[in-house]
Design an enzyme around this catalytic site. Structure first.
Site, PDB file in Angstrom:
ATOM      1  N   ASP A  39       0.854  -1.183   0.000  1.00  0.00           N
ATOM      2  CA  ASP A  39       0.000   0.000   0.000  1.00  0.00           C
ATOM      3  C   ASP A  39       0.889   1.232   0.000  1.00  0.00           C
ATOM      4  O   ASP A  39       2.069   1.165   0.349  1.00  0.00           O
ATOM      5  CB  ASP A  39      -0.906   0.002   1.240  1.00  0.00           C
ATOM      6  CG  ASP A  39      -2.246   0.684   0.982  1.00  0.00           C
ATOM      7  OD1 ASP A  39      -2.223   1.832   0.493  1.00  0.00           O
ATOM      8  OD2 ASP A  39      -3.293   0.079   1.272  1.00  0.00           O
ATOM      9  N   ASP A  64       3.918   2.380  -4.906  1.00  0.00           N
ATOM     10  CA  ASP A  64       3.021   3.085  -5.816  1.00  0.00           C
ATOM     11  C   ASP A  64       2.778   2.144  -6.995  1.00  0.00           C
ATOM     12  O   ASP A  64       3.702   1.841  -7.752  1.00  0.00           O
ATOM     13  CB  ASP A  64       3.679   4.384  -6.281  1.00  0.00           C
ATOM     14  CG  ASP A  64       2.845   5.152  -7.303  1.00  0.00           C
ATOM     15  OD1 ASP A  64       1.788   4.650  -7.738  1.00  0.00           O
ATOM     16  OD2 ASP A  64       3.269   6.267  -7.692  1.00  0.00           O
ATOM     17  N   VAL A  65       1.556   1.660  -7.142  1.00  0.00           N
ATOM     18  CA  VAL A  65       1.286   0.640  -8.162  1.00  0.00           C
ATOM     19  C   VAL A  65       1.453   1.171  -9.579  1.00  0.00           C
ATOM     20  O   VAL A  65       1.496   0.375 -10.530  1.00  0.00           O
ATOM     21  CB  VAL A  65      -0.122   0.038  -7.994  1.00  0.00           C
ATOM     22  CG1 VAL A  65      -0.235  -0.720  -6.678  1.00  0.00           C
ATOM     23  CG2 VAL A  65      -1.211   1.094  -8.129  1.00  0.00           C
ATOM     24  N   TYR A 156     -14.643   6.296 -13.400  1.00  0.00           N
ATOM     25  CA  TYR A 156     -14.506   5.108 -12.553  1.00  0.00           C
ATOM     26  C   TYR A 156     -15.095   3.881 -13.237  1.00  0.00           C
ATOM     27  O   TYR A 156     -14.460   2.812 -13.283  1.00  0.00           O
ATOM     28  CB  TYR A 156     -15.207   5.359 -11.222  1.00  0.00           C
ATOM     29  CG  TYR A 156     -15.141   4.202 -10.262  1.00  0.00           C
ATOM     30  CD1 TYR A 156     -13.969   3.916  -9.568  1.00  0.00           C
ATOM     31  CD2 TYR A 156     -16.257   3.402 -10.026  1.00  0.00           C
ATOM     32  CE1 TYR A 156     -13.910   2.857  -8.674  1.00  0.00           C
ATOM     33  CE2 TYR A 156     -16.206   2.347  -9.132  1.00  0.00           C
ATOM     34  CZ  TYR A 156     -15.034   2.071  -8.460  1.00  0.00           C
ATOM     35  OH  TYR A 156     -14.984   1.016  -7.581  1.00  0.00           O
ATOM     36  N   LYS A 160     -13.211   0.331 -14.436  1.00  0.00           N
ATOM     37  CA  LYS A 160     -13.571  -1.000 -13.962  1.00  0.00           C
ATOM     38  C   LYS A 160     -14.024  -1.899 -15.111  1.00  0.00           C
ATOM     39  O   LYS A 160     -13.819  -3.119 -15.081  1.00  0.00           O
ATOM     40  CB  LYS A 160     -14.652  -0.896 -12.887  1.00  0.00           C
ATOM     41  CG  LYS A 160     -14.180  -0.194 -11.613  1.00  0.00           C
ATOM     42  CD  LYS A 160     -12.973  -0.899 -10.994  1.00  0.00           C
ATOM     43  CE  LYS A 160     -12.565  -0.285  -9.675  1.00  0.00           C
ATOM     44  NZ  LYS A 160     -11.445  -1.009  -9.028  1.00  0.00           N
TER      45      LYS A 160
END
Length: 255
Positions: A39, A64-65, A156, A160
């Site tokens: 995280d 940081d993804v 968003y 998704k």
């Protein structure tokens, strides 16, 4: 069917310090997994609680993804220090409720950078390790907003929806490597993200529209994720998006 020694399973959970991610860490650790909680920020209270609940089974990593090099380094460190990676849960993400005309290009890019690019980078790096070490399972966090045209979800919902399709492509391409890939699409869930973006009006709308007449709990989503990761319980399930939504996507007009 490929089965793995439950004593050797290591899972990496992004966004694992809160909400659905945190509930998933508890569920997997209770199932015998060793967990790396990845995280951007892990509160000391969360570290203490997890360490007390699951001694010796949890490690923490700040990442940081969206940083490709940091993600690659994290995967290598996880494998070297905590054993073969058999499970990945991509729970890191952000969301906003913003009308279509008010959604800016910068907002759209930011949400896609974290939700889509972040998921892609984490799963690609992790799948390379899984492919070389015998396989595993991946669960991506989608949303019913990626399956329906929910108001205010232009950015968003599109992100998704992309994750749902990415999950299908990954499942097909990674099947020869004994890697299963599924997504879970939660409905409204009582998380810090929902608390931040759901106004009282939005909450009232969801409560009226969901046939079960309530928000879900993070633990209800986590238990489903644990099932999808478990090779002994879901070995023939891959390429699917499971809606955990209180019957929202199945419903039509309700009273």
């Amino acid at each position: 069917m490929t089965t793995f020694d439950t004593g050797e399973r290591t899972a990496l959970v992004t966004g694992g310090a809160s909400g659905i991610g945190l509930a998933t860490v508890h569920a997997l650790a209770s199932d015998g997994w060793k967990i790396v909680v990845a995280d951007r920020d892990v509160k000391e209270t969360v570290k203490a609680d997890l360490g007390k609940a699951h001694p010796g089974r949890i490690r923490f990593a700040q990442v940081d993804v969206t940083d490709e090099h940091a993600v690659g380094a994290l995967m290598a460190e996880t494998e070297a220090g905590f054993g073969p990676i058999r499970g990945i849960v991509c729970s890191a993400g952000i969301g906003r409720d913003t009308p279509f005309f008010d959604t800016t290009a910068d907002m759209f890019r930011q949400i896609h950078e974290i939700n889509v690019i972040g998921t892609f980078l984490v799963t690609q790096a992790g799948a390379r390790i899984m492919a070389a070490s015998g396989g595993g399972a991946i669960v991506n966090l989608a949303s019913i907003s990626g399956m329906r045209g929910n108001i205010g979800r232009a950015a968003y919902g599109a992100s998704k929806g992309a994750i749902i399709n990415l999950t299908q492509v990954m499942a097909v391409e990674l099947a020869p490597y004994h890697i299963r890939v599924n997504a879970i699409a939660p409905g409204p869930v009582e998380t810090p993200l929902a608390a931040a973006v759901h106004t009282p009006e939005i909450r009232e709308g969801w409560s009226k529209t969901v046939p079960q007449r309530r928000y879900g709990q993070p633990e209800e989503i986590a238990s489903t994720i644990a099932f999808l990761l478990d090779e002994n319980r879901s070995s023939y399930v891959t390429g699917q998006t499971l809606a955990a939504d209180g019957v929202f996507t199945a419903g039509g007009l309700i009273g």
